[in-house]
Design a protein around this motif. Structure first.
Motif, PDB file in Angstrom:
ATOM      1  N   ALA A 114       0.833  -1.193   0.000  1.00  0.00           N
ATOM      2  CA  ALA A 114       0.000   0.000   0.000  1.00  0.00           C
ATOM      3  C   ALA A 114       0.874   1.252   0.000  1.00  0.00           C
ATOM      4  N   ALA A 115       1.903   1.245   0.839  1.00  0.00           N
ATOM      5  CA  ALA A 115       2.774   2.423   0.935  1.00  0.00           C
ATOM      6  C   ALA A 115       3.578   2.613  -0.341  1.00  0.00           C
ATOM      7  N   LEU A 116       4.144   1.494  -0.867  1.00  0.00           N
ATOM      8  CA  LEU A 116       4.985   1.629  -2.053  1.00  0.00           C
ATOM      9  C   LEU A 116       4.147   1.941  -3.289  1.00  0.00           C
ATOM     10  N   ALA A 117       2.959   1.349  -3.383  1.00  0.00           N
ATOM     11  CA  ALA A 117       2.069   1.663  -4.509  1.00  0.00           C
ATOM     12  C   ALA A 117       1.699   3.136  -4.463  1.00  0.00           C
ATOM     13  N   SER A 118       1.428   3.630  -3.246  1.00  0.00           N
ATOM     14  CA  SER A 118       1.103   5.044  -3.094  1.00  0.00           C
ATOM     15  C   SER A 118       2.258   5.906  -3.571  1.00  0.00           C
ATOM     16  N   PHE A 119       3.465   5.491  -3.198  1.00  0.00           N
ATOM     17  CA  PHE A 119       4.645   6.267  -3.582  1.00  0.00           C
ATOM     18  C   PHE A 119       4.816   6.277  -5.097  1.00  0.00           C
ATOM     19  N   ILE A 120       4.744   5.081  -5.683  1.00  0.00           N
ATOM     20  CA  ILE A 120       4.978   4.986  -7.128  1.00  0.00           C
ATOM     21  C   ILE A 120       3.904   5.759  -7.898  1.00  0.00           C
ATOM     22  N   ALA A 121       2.643   5.505  -7.547  1.00  0.00           N
ATOM     23  CA  ALA A 121       1.555   6.168  -8.271  1.00  0.00           C
ATOM     24  C   ALA A 121       1.570   7.668  -8.019  1.00  0.00           C
ATOM     25  N   GLY A 122       1.867   8.044  -6.773  1.00  0.00           N
ATOM     26  CA  GLY A 122       1.934   9.463  -6.449  1.00  0.00           C
ATOM     27  C   GLY A 122       2.980  10.147  -7.308  1.00  0.00           C
ATOM     28  N   THR A 123       4.142   9.483  -7.468  1.00  0.00           N
ATOM     29  CA  THR A 123       5.211  10.076  -8.249  1.00  0.00           C
ATOM     30  C   THR A 123       4.840  10.135  -9.730  1.00  0.00           C
ATOM     31  N   VAL A 124       4.230   9.056 -10.241  1.00  0.00           N
ATOM     32  CA  VAL A 124       3.782   9.065 -11.636  1.00  0.00           C
ATOM     33  C   VAL A 124       2.843  10.257 -11.865  1.00  0.00           C
ATOM     34  N   ALA A 125       1.920  10.454 -10.914  1.00  0.00           N
ATOM     35  CA  ALA A 125       0.950  11.544 -11.061  1.00  0.00           C
ATOM     36  C   ALA A 125       1.640  12.903 -11.081  1.00  0.00           C
ATOM     37  N   ILE A 126       2.657  13.069 -10.234  1.00  0.00           N
ATOM     38  CA  ILE A 126       3.334  14.379 -10.210  1.00  0.00           C
ATOM     39  C   ILE A 126       4.111  14.601 -11.504  1.00  0.00           C
ATOM     40  N   VAL A 127       4.723  13.528 -12.025  1.00  0.00           N
ATOM     41  CA  VAL A 127       5.439  13.674 -13.289  1.00  0.00           C
ATOM     42  C   VAL A 127       4.458  14.106 -14.379  1.00  0.00           C
ATOM     43  N   LEU A 128       3.300  13.444 -14.417  1.00  0.00           N
ATOM     44  CA  LEU A 128       2.287  13.824 -15.418  1.00  0.00           C
ATOM     45  C   LEU A 128       1.825  15.259 -15.197  1.00  0.00           C
ATOM     46  N   LEU A 129       1.640  15.612 -13.929  1.00  0.00           N
ATOM     47  CA  LEU A 129       1.227  16.973 -13.596  1.00  0.00           C
ATOM     48  C   LEU A 129       2.269  17.968 -14.094  1.00  0.00           C
ATOM     49  N   THR A 130       3.542  17.646 -13.884  1.00  0.00           N
ATOM     50  CA  THR A 130       4.631  18.517 -14.316  1.00  0.00           C
ATOM     51  C   THR A 130       4.623  18.698 -15.831  1.00  0.00           C
ATOM     52  N   LEU A 131       4.440  17.577 -16.540  1.00  0.00           N
ATOM     53  CA  LEU A 131       4.630  17.625 -17.983  1.00  0.00           C
ATOM     54  C   LEU A 131       3.415  18.159 -18.732  1.00  0.00           C
ATOM     55  N   ILE A 132       2.219  17.747 -18.318  1.00  0.00           N
ATOM     56  CA  ILE A 132       1.080  18.034 -19.191  1.00  0.00           C
ATOM     57  C   ILE A 132      -0.087  18.743 -18.501  1.00  0.00           C
ATOM     58  N   ALA A 133       0.166  19.394 -17.374  1.00  0.00           N
ATOM     59  CA  ALA A 133      -0.965  20.020 -16.680  1.00  0.00           C
ATOM     60  C   ALA A 133      -1.740  21.020 -17.549  1.00  0.00           C
ATOM     61  N   PRO A 134      -1.076  22.030 -18.159  1.00  0.00           N
ATOM     62  CA  PRO A 134      -1.877  22.998 -18.913  1.00  0.00           C
ATOM     63  C   PRO A 134      -2.707  22.382 -20.056  1.00  0.00           C
TER      64      PRO A 134
END
Lengths: 504, 326
Positions: A114-134
């Protein structure tokens, strides 16, 4: 691309100032605790803690509040897995397999995953947020009422996935949930439905009270019946058994990335919420699995998918908030309010007028996720020891803490009665072998389905072709109908084939 | 020993009486304990920001000797908070936030309490309302939109929140003033309305400046007009609906009410404190940030305002078919 890189460097310059690091840590720590405490979810947690941010700059304040938000998504899984008690609404799905894993003596790997999945998915989401938010902003608003209807209707047809080997009982449970979702004031006509004159029912039956009642309170009631025995006393608690093994990772790999992407993209849609994301991720995983019958008996994918999805959803929810100033759910709405108290008004120009704020926040989320995984992995060992606490001590504690948490959400005693009522309902359902998860999810999805259905039909003047003529909603509606009627087609097909065989 | 017991009992009784007397004297020095402000809506919303900003400023500037404690009691369109505060009869230590729903929720029969159960204390500001469209919309002015709506009844969709809300009342006022029929689509909150407008799923939306102005400044939406007699000071380039021939005027008040029958001196203390608060920098900044129009009213004026609008809402809501026939 270079531009984003420059921005990210600017962000890290902001985020690594000592006070921002400190408050990011405090935020994720409080978030974890709020997630662990049943009843109090991220929305209430952020609301209660807004006053502590008054002395801070707007950037530090939002870094703290965002930390509480995604931190709560980490913490929520803990009690779900250990004692079948959802810490917040998005972790209901984690319970289904997480608790079964714990019962089978593998609480460590479940918590660790649960913790590691949260970490991995959380990081994936931030990368996506960084790259394609607008550019994503226009995708988020392209979902109109018909698309929401198609998406939530598809979700509803997946409810049978939660029933284990009893699809009929799952559907019955879901239908009862849908009926309960009709309680409350109907926003579209202004009429109070099935409230029996009670003011507290005007807003409908509280989701979290119902979930805690159906799962945790009924669990306690069942345990009272039998002489109290320590279910987990044989759990292996050695340090190596605390972490997911290689096989666990292999099993979870697909679930992790699918959960991350689904969670992020559905999370960006205003009004959908992390609960819907984790549910769809779980249901999709079960549909795709080679062994769907094992879901609900303690498979690790069943933990990885929803946990990944609800953390990715927290990242996705930042997209409409930062690019359009539109909150996607309760927690982000409270954050928007907090920003306005700080005199900052998010809108489409935020990225250009306050880059240090936006990129500082995004950079702090990378840092916060690392904090969370460092904070949570050692805690796994500690949480598992909780199971060594004798039941006769643990259960009254769970009852008290749940009741307090439920009360604190809206300062309303009625919500506690909802919890106890559904505790008894849940007890009867256990005895009759009805699954509780479909009822809980139908309550959440039912409201979304009804609202979007009626909005769509208002717009189209009652013409149902609106669901088929628009590309996104057309595809989703057809998928939903196929999924709903596929068992019927299968039966018809086998009837059609069977006589043919006998002829040959 | 027995005597001593009796004596001490006597002493205790005397002490209690003395304490009671002291209490009675202190009562004239209201407030002697913190005052609870009940917010009828959830955290992070307009009323929440209003009350928290006020509580912080009153404590910081020492306007009252005791702090204001802010507590959210959301639910039932405000009905839960209204009933809770009305139940504290004559107790001046409870206040509740009062906006449109303070009048409409009782009128719609959603809560057993009503205007008569409260003492109006003060009004602070007005929320203005606006009609807006997506920048890509073919409607350039409110007149164009209304002319189109007149030729095509029920074809123009307007997004807003729950029936009975300010948004829905504004839409109704346009329909009445211009003699057109619009198609009102209900959403769960202002954010969802804005998202639907930006995505082109609805033709128009009713919003208050707080929700609309950032989208307007960035060129995502066009504001067709404000529901006001005169143009807004903060946005002088936006026309009113009235100057375009649509006589639809609407404001939402932001005030505070106490339970009915609170002592006159307590009311006076509160009025003075709130008047002082409206003169602070914090209040001016709050109004500017949230695009509100300052509008202080004392208890009597606010009471009159509420009475007047209660009558108006009764007619409007009845016409909208939202008042249950008994």
């Amino acid at each position: 691309m270079l531009n984003i890189f420059d921005n990210l460097i600017l962000g890290f310059q902001v985020a690594t100032s000592w006070e921002n690091i400190l408050f990011c840590f405090i935020g994720v720590l409080i978030g974890t605790l709020i997630g662990v405490l049943p009843g109090i979810g991220p929305t209430t947690g952020i609301a209660i803690l807004i006053p502590i941010t008054f002395g801070m700059s707007a950037t530090t304040a939002i870094i703290t509040l965002a930390g509480i938000y995604y931190g709560a998504m980490y913490g929520g899984s803990t009690t779900s897995i250990l004692i079948n008690l959802p810490g917040e609404s998005a972790s209901v799905m984690t319970m289904l397999d997480g608790y079964q894993m714990a019962k089978k003596g593998r609480p460590g790997p479940a918590l660790g995953m649960a913790a590691l999945a949260s970490f991995i998915a959380g990081t994936v989401a931030i990368v996506l947020l960084t790259l394609i938010a607008p550019p994503l902003a226009s995708y988020a608003v392209s979902f109109g009422p018909p698309e929401y209807f198609a998406l939530t209707f598809m979700g509803l047809t997946l409810v049978s996935a939660l029933g284990g080997d009893k699809p009929l009982k799952a559907y019955i449970s879901a239908v009862v949930g849908l009926m309960i979702s009709c309680v409350g004031i109907d926003a579209i006509s202004g009429v109070a439905r099935f409230t029996m004159g009670s003011m507290s029912l005007l807003d409908g039956v509280g989701f979290i009270g119902m979930a805690i009642g159906l799962f945790a309170i009924s669990e306690i009631l069942v345990n009272i019946e039998e002489p109290i025995k320590q279910v987990f006393s044989d759990a292996k608690l050695g340090i190596r058994s605390l972490f997911p093994n290689l096989q666990d990772w292999k099993d979870s790999f697909g679930a992790l990335w699918r959960g991350s992407l689904l969670g992020f993209f559905i999370g960006t849609l205003p009004g959908s919420g992390a609960t819907l994301c984790s549910f769809i991720a779980y249901a999709v995983e079960k549909k795709l699995s080679a062994h769907p019958e094992k879901f609900g008996t303690g498979v690790i994918e069943g933990v990885a998918a929803p946990e990944g999805a609800n953390n990715a959803a927290a990242g996705g929810a930042m997209v409409p908030l930062l690019t359009l100033g539109i909150p996607s759910g309760g927690a982000t709405a409270v954050m928007l309010g907090a920003l306005m108290i700080h005199g900052l008004r998010p809108g489409p120009m935020l990225f250009s007028t306050n880059p240090e704020f936006v990129w500082g926040l995004i950079a702090s989320m990378y840092i916060g996720n690392v904090f969370l995984v460092i904070l949570n992995m050692p805690l796994v060992g500690l949480w598992v020891k909780l199971l060594k606490v004798p039941y006769k001590v643990l259960m009254p504690l769970i009852l008290t803490i749940s009741a307090t948490g439920i009360f604190a959400t809206d300062n309303n005693v009625f919500d506690m009665w909802v919890m106890f009522f559904f505790g008894m309902v849940g007890y009867v359902m256990r005895k009759l072998d009805f699954p509780a998860a479909p009822m809980v999810l139908a309550l959440v999805i039912g409201r979304l389905v009804e609202m979007s259905l009626r909005q769509s039909l208002t717009i189209s003047h009652g013409d149902i072709s609106i669901f088929f003529t628009r590309p996104i909603s057309g595809v989703l509606t057809v998928v939903a109908l196929l999924s709903l009627f596929s068992p019927l087609f299968r039966i018809l097909w086998s009837r059609y084939k069977a006589p043919g065989k006998s002829l040959a | 020993m027995k005597r001593f017991g009796k004596l001490s009992l006597l002493f205790a009784v005397a002490f209690c009486i003395a304490l009671g007397a002291a209490n009675a004297i202190a009562a004239s020095k209201y407030p002697e304990k913190p005052i609870t402000v009940i917010i009828h809506a959830g955290a992070g919303g307009g009323s929440d920001i209003f009350a928290r900003t006020m509580a912080a400023a009153i404590e910081k500037e020492r306007i009252l000797p005791q702090p204001l404690v802010v507590e959210n009691k959301p639910g039932g369109s405000g009905g839960i908070a209204f009933a809770y505060v009305a139940g504290k009869k004559k107790d001046p230590y409870f206040l509740v936030t009062a906006v449109t729903s303070f009048l409409t929720t009782p009128l719609m029969g959603l809560t057993p309490v009503g205007l008569k159960d409260f003492t109006p204390v003060a009004n602070f500001a007005f929320d203005e309302y606006m009609l807006m469209v997506n920048t890509k919309s073919k409607f350039k002015t409110a007149k164009e939109a209304i002319d189109f709506a007149r030729a095509n009844p029920k074809k123009v969709t307007v997004g807003g929140t729950q029936l009975g809300s300010s948004d829905s009342i504004c839409t109704y006022l346009i329909e009445k003033a211009a003699g057109v029929q619009l198609n009102y689509v209900v959403f769960n909150g202002g954010g969802e309305v804005n998202a639907a407008l930006l995505g082109g799923h609805i033709d128009m939306a009713v919003a208050n400046p707080g929700e609309a102005l950032e989208l307007y400044k960035s060129g995502k939406v066009r504001i067709l007009g404000v529901f006001q007699e005169k143009r807004l000071v903060g946005a002088p380039d936006i026309p009113t609906l009235k100057e375009q021939g649509i006589n639809a005027i609407y404001v939402q008040n932001r005030g505070l009410c106490a339970p009915a029958g609170i002592p006159a001196d307590a009311l006076k203390t509160l009025e003075e404190a709130f008047l002082k608060y409206t003169k602070t920098e914090a209040f001016k900044k709050y109004c500017k940030d949230n695009m509100l129009t300052e509008a202080y009213m004392d208890s009597a004026a606010f009471g009159k305002f509420l009475e007047e609008w209660n009558g108006k809402y009764a007619v409007i809501l009845k016409d909208m078919n939202l008042i249950k026939k008994k």
